[in-house]
Design an enzyme around this catalytic site. Structure first.
Site, PDB file in Angstrom:
ATOM      1  N   GLY A   3       0.788  -1.219   0.000  1.00  0.00           N
ATOM      2  CA  GLY A   3       0.000   0.000   0.000  1.00  0.00           C
ATOM      3  C   GLY A   3       0.825   1.277   0.000  1.00  0.00           C
ATOM      4  O   GLY A   3       1.957   1.325  -0.492  1.00  0.00           O
ATOM      5  N   SER A   4       0.268   2.317   0.612  1.00  0.00           N
ATOM      6  CA  SER A   4       0.771   3.685   0.459  1.00  0.00           C
ATOM      7  C   SER A   4       2.135   3.954   1.061  1.00  0.00           C
ATOM      8  O   SER A   4       2.684   5.045   0.865  1.00  0.00           O
ATOM      9  CB  SER A   4      -0.238   4.674   1.055  1.00  0.00           C
ATOM     10  OG  SER A   4      -1.479   4.577   0.391  1.00  0.00           O
ATOM     11  N   VAL A   5       2.706   3.027   1.828  1.00  0.00           N
ATOM     12  CA  VAL A   5       4.042   3.278   2.376  1.00  0.00           C
ATOM     13  C   VAL A   5       5.068   3.506   1.268  1.00  0.00           C
ATOM     14  O   VAL A   5       6.095   4.151   1.491  1.00  0.00           O
ATOM     15  CB  VAL A   5       4.507   2.116   3.292  1.00  0.00           C
ATOM     16  CG1 VAL A   5       3.685   2.063   4.562  1.00  0.00           C
ATOM     17  CG2 VAL A   5       4.487   0.790   2.557  1.00  0.00           C
ATOM     18  N   VAL A   6       4.797   2.985   0.048  1.00  0.00           N
ATOM     19  CA  VAL A   6       5.772   3.129  -1.042  1.00  0.00           C
ATOM     20  C   VAL A   6       5.626   4.454  -1.788  1.00  0.00           C
ATOM     21  O   VAL A   6       6.386   4.724  -2.731  1.00  0.00           O
ATOM     22  CB  VAL A   6       5.654   1.958  -2.051  1.00  0.00           C
ATOM     23  CG1 VAL A   6       5.745   0.624  -1.342  1.00  0.00           C
ATOM     24  CG2 VAL A   6       4.376   2.048  -2.871  1.00  0.00           C
ATOM     25  N   LYS A   7       4.703   5.290  -1.388  1.00  0.00           N
ATOM     26  CA  LYS A   7       4.461   6.529  -2.135  1.00  0.00           C
ATOM     27  C   LYS A   7       5.659   7.472  -2.127  1.00  0.00           C
ATOM     28  O   LYS A   7       5.820   8.286  -3.041  1.00  0.00           O
ATOM     29  CB  LYS A   7       3.225   7.242  -1.584  1.00  0.00           C
ATOM     30  CG  LYS A   7       1.916   6.547  -1.968  1.00  0.00           C
ATOM     31  CD  LYS A   7       0.704   7.242  -1.351  1.00  0.00           C
ATOM     32  CE  LYS A   7      -0.588   6.540  -1.765  1.00  0.00           C
ATOM     33  NZ  LYS A   7      -1.776   7.127  -1.104  1.00  0.00           N
TER      34      LYS A   7
END
Length: 722
Positions: free
Chosen positions: A407-411
């Site tokens: 999910g969004s941790v890689v943004k």
């Protein structure tokens, strides 16, 4: 006038020397003659009678310590009975010894050929001798030679004489004719057979463990009768012990037992390196990876025996030395505390609605500058099949062997990819509102109406999906228009993954352990899935990969190889001391990301806003933290198999990454909880785990510093009184 020739005379002392030399040589010749002629035959018989055999005996494996020299893996000594098969030992002699030993020890065994007493089955499987049908048939022939002869016909013998059948084929036919009824007659002899099988399991001149962990009484009885049991010895065998029980157990690895010996698939490999078939050897993870350091140097003893196998003399050739010790990077106090936090959270959250599929959680903590892993915690929730009660098992290995949509941790990586590729700039403003791609459902951020105009720092703070979608479109050369198509080509996936790889996402982290997963790439290049890739909902990554990713951002752009072993130490005989350093592992920089330093600093500042500014997705969990944290939350849609059949059930993976202090990072943490909750069910498990893990780290650090300070003050007081 002629000079008179002087007569030369040999001095008296020289004559005396010649006489002594003559006498000594005469004595030597006489002695040699006596040895060769008179006693030569006797000495020849003695030489012929004696046999020399050099035998290697095992030593304890090296220990494992945590970073503060607390013992994690140790050795427990066991009373052990061994048998060494010397040349000249006959089958009949070994059978006699096995029968004698059967009166002194009990040995567990199992066989699927005939029914056996239940008490021989209910023991630890690794200590059970498995008796095969072939073992039983060979033994039956040994103790029933006359009956065995009747299993061979005259026709069979004639074929052997005529060369139409080999001796091996004849023996095979003899075995085939032994009936189950014949084998039933061995029921009372199975313990003797089990012992004999153990005695014959190895090569000649190699000690073979008959049984380990015998009682003190059995050990004493056999020791008293060794002269009646040629080849048998009482010695010590070492079994791995774990002072911290199951903590980190799956990652530490396993060691083969004496019964298992060398792994079948690598027997020749180990034999060529001086191992014996029944040696202990690491079979997985740290035990396997550092086998060469942990195994130790065997003690070599020369046994002088006669042809009957009776021991005449024992000579020590070389002393043994236990294996080198490993000092791990793990902080065991921190590890245990974090594991308890995971256990408590799993048990508590499983009582809530929407957590039907929640069954595991991972927390991994790493020094972002050195790659040293301080904690690698993983737990799995199961139901005990016997009692029906919840059970929490160690699953630390899952940090490297299992992968999930994060999910969004890689943004942070997505924004940096957009900046480095030129798709966006530090001044770019993109409007977060629901977007409509032709032929697909509406794609949006968590807020239904959108977040409005955002720069990339605010996009990270509020975790905007739409900002990332539009960044990926820009990398593909597209500008969003309502109801547009997405002519995104495969090279956009390649570009994104190229940038993600720089952080360790989708590639090996470099850790020195087997079976590391590098994650899975989504199975197609449909245009819309490129947008999902940009928000961490397409490819899968391991918890270890995401802690390497956040560490790379925390330290300013250097991807560091994760380290689980800090030092290799020399062994010491003192139980309360650790030996000198033999090798220290230094930080290993795998690569530096291509993004500009000012871009990385901007992402660091954005991650700080996530946890320290109102509205940030990590603010509620971290706003009271005193250690200046920075981080990023993540949620990813995933699917679980429907236990009732039908369509898969949608679930949400929950993640959180963080580091602290934000201005001078010393610890990074990654939390991953797959299938944490069903959609629209609030769940804060990852943020709570990240907060409690960081709190514990800084609390332990403060206590450690205080202990050092107290010790220094005591030393000053002692010096002052001198």
């Amino acid at each position: 006038m002629k000079r008179k020739r002087e007569k030369y005379q040999i001095p008296y002392r020289v004559n005396l020397i010649f006489l002594v030399v003559f006498v000594l040589f005469s004595v030597l010749i006489l002695r040699l003659g006596l040895i060769q002629i008179v006693y030569g035959e006797n000495y020849s018989r003695k030489v012929e009678k004696a046999q020399n055999a050099t035998v290697s005996t095992p030593v304890p494996r090296g220990k494992m310590y945590d970073r503060y020299n607390r013992v994690i893996v140790d050795n427990t000594p066991l009373n052990t009975i061994t048998y060494t098969r010397f040349q000249g030992n006959t089958t009949e002699e070994r059978l006699r010894i096995a029968k004698k030993l059967a009166t002194m020890i009990d040995i567990p065994y199992t066989t699927n050929v005939i029914d056996i007493p239940e008490n021989k089955k209910n023991v630890d499987a690794k200590n059970v001798v498995k008796i095969t049908e072939r073992d039983m048939k060979d033994y039956w022939i040994t103790i029933h030679p006359k009956k065995a002869e009747h299993k061979i016909t005259k026709t069979d013998r004639k074929k052997v004489q005529d060369g139409r059948m080999t001796d091996a084929e004849l023996y095979k036919r003899q075995l085939e004719r032994i009936s189950k009824k014949d084998l039933e007659s061995l029921k009372d002899d199975l313990e003797v057979l089990a012992i004999k099988r153990q005695m014959e399991g190895g090569y000649s001149n190699t000690p073979q463990i008959v049984k380990s962990d015998v009682t003190n009484e059995q050990y004493a009885v056999i020791s008293e009768h060794l002269d009646e049991l040629p080849g048998v010895d009482t010695t010590t065998y070492w079994e791995r012990s774990y002072p911290e029980n199951s903590t980190l157990r799956t990652l530490l690895g396993n060691v083969s037992s004496a019964n298992e010996g060398l792994p079948k698939e690598k027997v020749q490999y180990y034999l060529s390196r001086g191992y014996s078939r029944n040696d202990q050897v690491g079979t997985s993870y740290l035990e396997k990876q550092y086998e060469a350091q942990l195994r130790g140097q065997k003690e070599e003893v020369k046994y002088v025996t006669d042809k009957k196998g009776s021991l005449l003399n024992t000579i020590q050739v070389s002393k043994g030395e236990r294996g080198n010790d490993l000092v791990l990077t793990i902080d065991m106090k921190l590890q245990k505390a974090v594991e308890k936090q995971i256990t408590d959270q799993l048990l508590a959250k499983k009582q809530m609605n929407g957590t039907e599929f929640l069954d595991r959680a991972f927390v991994i903590m790493m020094d972002p500058h050195t790659g040293e892993i301080l904690t690698m915690a993983g737990k799995k929730y199961t139901i005990d099949k016997t009692t029906g009660t919840p059970k929490i098992e160690d699953f630390s290995l899952g940090n490297i062997s299992t992968s999930y949509e994060m999910g969004s941790v890689v943004k942070g990586a997505t924004v940096l990819a957009g900046l480095d590729s030129g798709a966006i700039t530090p001044n770019t403003i993109l409007v977060d509102n629901p977007i409509k791609i032709k032929g697909t459902p509406i794609k949006k951020s968590a807020e239904a109406v959108g977040l409005g105009p955002l720069n990339y720092s605010s996009a990270l703070k509020y975790s905007s999906n739409v900002f990332m979608f539009k960044t990926v479109m820009a990398m593909a050369g597209l500008q969003y228009q309502p109801n547009m198509t997405l002519p995104i080509k495969a090279d956009t996936f390649t570009k994104l993954r190229f940038y993600y790889n720089q952080f360790g996402l989708g590639v090996s982290t470099g850790i020195d352990l087997d079976n590391e997963s590098i994650g899975l790439q989504g199975g197609n290049t449909i245009a819309g899935t490129a947008l999902d890739l940009g928000i961490g909902q397409y490819d899968t990554y391991t918890p270890l990969q995401i802690v390497q990713y956040i560490s790379t951002i925390a330290n300013g752009g250097y991807r560091i190889k994760p380290q689980i072993v800090k030092e290799i130490r020399k062994p010491t005989i003192k139980t309360d001391e650790i030996g000198g350093t033999q090798y220290s592992f230094e930080p290993d920089v795998l690569n530096h990301i291509t993004m500009k330093e000012e871009y990385i600093k901007d992402i660091q500042n954005a991650f700080k806003r996530v946890t320290q500014e109102k509205g940030g997705t990590g603010y509620v969990a971290f706003n009271t933290a005193k250690y200046n944290p920075a981080g990023k939350s993540g949620t990813a849609q995933a699917y679980q198999k429907n236990p009732k059949g039908g369509d898969p059930i949608e679930v949400n993976n929950s993640t959180f990454v963080a580091y602290a202090p934000a201005d001078k990072p010393e610890i990074a943490v990654a939390v991953a909880v797959p299938s944490a909750f069903l959609p629209n069910i609030p769940n804060t498990i990852t943020k709570e785990l990240a907060r409690s893990a960081l709190d514990t780290y800084f609390d332990l650090k403060k206590k450690g510093e205080q202990e050092v300070k107290n010790q220094e003050e005591k030393q000053k007081e002692v010096i002052a009184t001198m």
